[in-house]
Each structure stands twice: as structure tokens, then as C-alpha cells.
Design an enzyme around this catalytic site. Sequence first.
Site, PDB file in Angstrom:
ATOM      1  CB  CYS A 282      47.282  38.885  37.042  1.00 34.82           C
ATOM      2  SG  CYS A 282      46.831  39.220  38.752  1.00 34.82           S
TER       3      CYS A 282
ATOM      4  CB  CYS B 224      45.207  36.024  37.376  1.00 31.11           C
ATOM      5  SG  CYS B 224      43.999  37.158  37.493  1.00 31.11           S
TER       6      CYS B 224
ATOM      7  N   GLY C  93      77.073  35.108  37.119  1.00 35.49           N
ATOM      8  CA  GLY C  93      76.811  36.093  36.308  1.00 35.49           C
ATOM      9  C   GLY C  93      77.739  36.266  35.227  1.00 35.49           C
TER      10      GLY C  93
ATOM     11  CB  CYS D 249      42.446  37.907  40.798  1.00 35.12           C
ATOM     12  SG  CYS D 249      44.050  38.838  40.705  1.00 35.12           S
TER      13      CYS D 249
ATOM     14  CB  CYS E 180      44.562  41.957  39.128  1.00 31.82           C
ATOM     15  SG  CYS E 180      43.994  40.932  37.758  1.00 31.82           S
TER      16      CYS E 180
END
Lengths: 291, 199
Positions: free
Chosen positions: A266, A272, A32, A244, A241
Site C-alpha cells: 500500500c 495499510c 478550478g 495487508c 498489497c
Amino acid sequence: MSDAAVYNFAYLDEQTKRMIRRALLKAVAIPGYQVPFASREMPMPYGWGTGGVQVTAAVLGADDTLKVIDQGADDTTNAVSIRKFFERTAGVATTTHTSDATVIQTRHRIPETPLREGQILVYQVPIPEPLRFLEPRETETRRQHALEDYGLMHVKLYEDIARHGHIATTYAYPVKVDGRYLMDPSPTPKFDNPKMDMCPALQLFGAGREKRIYALPPYTRVVSLDFEDHPFEPTKFDRGCALCGAEGIYLDEVVTDDCGGRMFVCSDTDFCESRRTPPRAAAPGLNEVPR
Amino acid sequence: MSISAVAPGFTDSVHDAQRVFRAVLGALARPGRIARLDATLVPPPPLHSTAAAILLALADFETTVWLDDGLSDDSEVAEFLRFHTGARLASSWREADFALVTVPERMPALATFAQGTPEYPDRSTTIVIQVEAMTNAGWEFFGPGIPDRVQFSAAPLPLDFQRQLAENRARFPRGVDLIFATAADIAALPRSARIVERA
């Protein structure tokens, strides 16, 4: 493809790669923390992923398989250009399948397919400093990180609540890494924040213009900042979606005509497509990238 | 010493360096995990091929390398590193970017190496320690890069090394990162690794 011979492997010279590699090792050892590095001018403008490209060039090997996504898509300009850049300068194999890739460079999304051990996810980062819009002085933000003085960010999130009734930050949502450093997850939607926590893959972040590298080792605690009475909530969608049918994934809104028609699909194109074309071997070509 | 007497470096400097770097990156990302590093180097003794490969991959004219007592008189190792990396040899371990330790029992205390500053904790020493053996037993660690807990120990090391490791973690984010190298394997303990204190 034969251009690979006229460039050093993966474009960068060896001395630059060593400098970036040393920064990466420090970044992994101090999760970090933003390590300064001598970012080079790249053959693409700032904002197009010069930081991510330099990190990818430093880690990439001849036997790696590279995937590049831009907002989840393999087929948008930024993704295609960077993928071709490494095809030309390193001659490495490329793929659009998340599970086949060993190195994935991303602009602002984490793939829906869970990442596994051994994979490396490289983020393109515009502004690495989460406190920058609250405190413009680098000397001051350095000190705030040194003293772990992150009250300012909590005030910012509190002001969100005071003004909007909830935390209105939806992307680049700040996280605390292993209980120590405040980190900008790059402008990924906050939907993706939970995927960073205890992720089995190694996550590397490169900011070219700002000359900073930071990292999340695998299996690192990544906590989105919140309050007890206003807990962090990832974005939720009230539908699946349109192509899909997948639910619980991140959706893009696509305008389909000029009469207000729209559909939600998606954001992750590989996810997808693989859902719409099982089994993969039966339909070659769909995911193939023209070269 | 003539140039012709210097042992050869990497056969393929680009891809060998990349492969060694990825091994080191993988070691630091997974503290305590012992991994094979096939380095095709034959450095002058007592330098292991693993430790030599790590320095050849990471050191250059921008860095300083400190060699411990087991080496400073040994001009062959110094010459080998100077010739292949162009790195400056540091006279003191206190401000070196890299330290190469070949006699771990007598190595300086971890706290006396460069620790970085609170603002720039990255300005610290990375210590490459040549050991005879490493094993996934003994001390127990947890922290970033470790799914649950991992056991790791190496030998030989100073007697009070467990206390030194705990103190190194207590200084986080300042501190030193350790890369252990036997003749064939490497493993790492970055400063982020927390040691489980036992009586």
C-alpha cells in the site's frame, strides 16, 4: 513544543494569512480557476510544499487535527518535517489516522479512506498550470482559460494515442472542473482522479513558487479528459498489497534485495497499518509518531 | 470622534479571525447552508456583529471597502472599520474589493459591482449583505458545493433579485460573490451557484 510562543500562530503573520484567505475564498467561488497570491518565502525550499504549507497555515485553527502525507506515507521526510513544523509553530494536535484529521496536507496522493464532510485536503502543487508544458507564456494560457480554449490538451492526449496506442499520461492527469476550467490535479497518480469527483471534503491547492491557489468545493464535478473511443481508465493493479492484502488500492513497488526481489505494498501507510492492527485501541504505539 | 469612542474589535485577533474565516470558507464551500457565527463583537449600529466580524477578518490596508447609503453618513461604522482594519473606504461600489450593504432593498444592481475580467475573474467585489432573515426555502440552487439541490432565500432583498442571481451566474467566471449575514447567522451564494429558473 514551547516554541509556539515565539512564533505567531502557524508561523505566518496575520496580514499574510488574510491575503491568502481572500485568495482561498475566490478560489472556492470559481472552482478550478488559479488565483494569483503573494506567496511568501518560507523556511523550506521551493519544491518542499511551500504552497501547501501557506494554505495550511492560513486555514489552521487551534482545535484542528493535522495529518501530513507524502506519496501516501506519514513517515517520510517531507511529511515528518511539515508535521513537526506545525507542531512547533501552531501547537496543534497531529495524527496519522485519516479519519481523525480535520486538515490533511498531502504531497501527490489522496488517502484510500474516503474523506468526509468538514475535512479539508490541502495539496502541494509544483506546476499549477495544466497547459504550461504545451504553452510556456502565462499571458497566453490566461487567455486560453478565459476563452475555455482547451483544444491543445486534447491534441496532446491524441498524440499519446497516436504514439502509444493509449493515453500514456499516468499522473497529473488533466481534469475539467464543473464543466468549465481545465485543472491540474497536481502530480497525483491518475488512480486518484475519480476520488476528486463529488468528494465530500473541501480540496485546496497551493503552489508556492508559481504563486497560485485553486480549489474544489465539496460535491463538485471533476471529469478526467478522454475520448469516446479511448475512455479514461484509472490505473489497475493485478495483485493486492503484500502486507495487508488489500485490493483495488494504489500500490508502491519496494525493492527488497539486489537479486531482483520486490514486493508491492500500500502507498497509504495509515490505511495499510489500520488493516493490519484491528482494533486500533488494542495496539497503541504502532501508529504513534515519535515527538 | 475620539479613538476611545471606537468599539473594541476581536478579543483574540489571531484565533477569532481564523474562526470567522473558516465560517466564511465553509459558507462559500456549501452555498445556501445557513450556519451560526458567534462573533463576540459589539459594533456600532446598524452593523451586525456577524458582518463586522467578516470584515475584521478579511479586510486590511490592501483592500477597499464600500459602505452603502445606510452607512456612508454614519461615521461611527466607518470609523470602526477604518480603525480596526486599516482598509480604505471606496467612494464607489464599482471597484471595491468588499461592499457592505445594510439596506438591501436599495442596493445597486449586482452587475454594476466589480465583475473581474475574463483573464482575472477574481478581481471582483465580495458583497456582504445584512439581512433580517434567511431560510432554507424559496429559491432553489445547484452547482459546486451542493450535493443535490438546496433551497435558500433571504429578506429583505431587491424585487428582481432572482433575475440578478441568474444573470450573475450567466457571467461566470466573472461575477460577484454574496455573503448574507443576519444578527446571528451567515450563508453565502458564490457566483458558481446556479439558480433553478421558475416561471
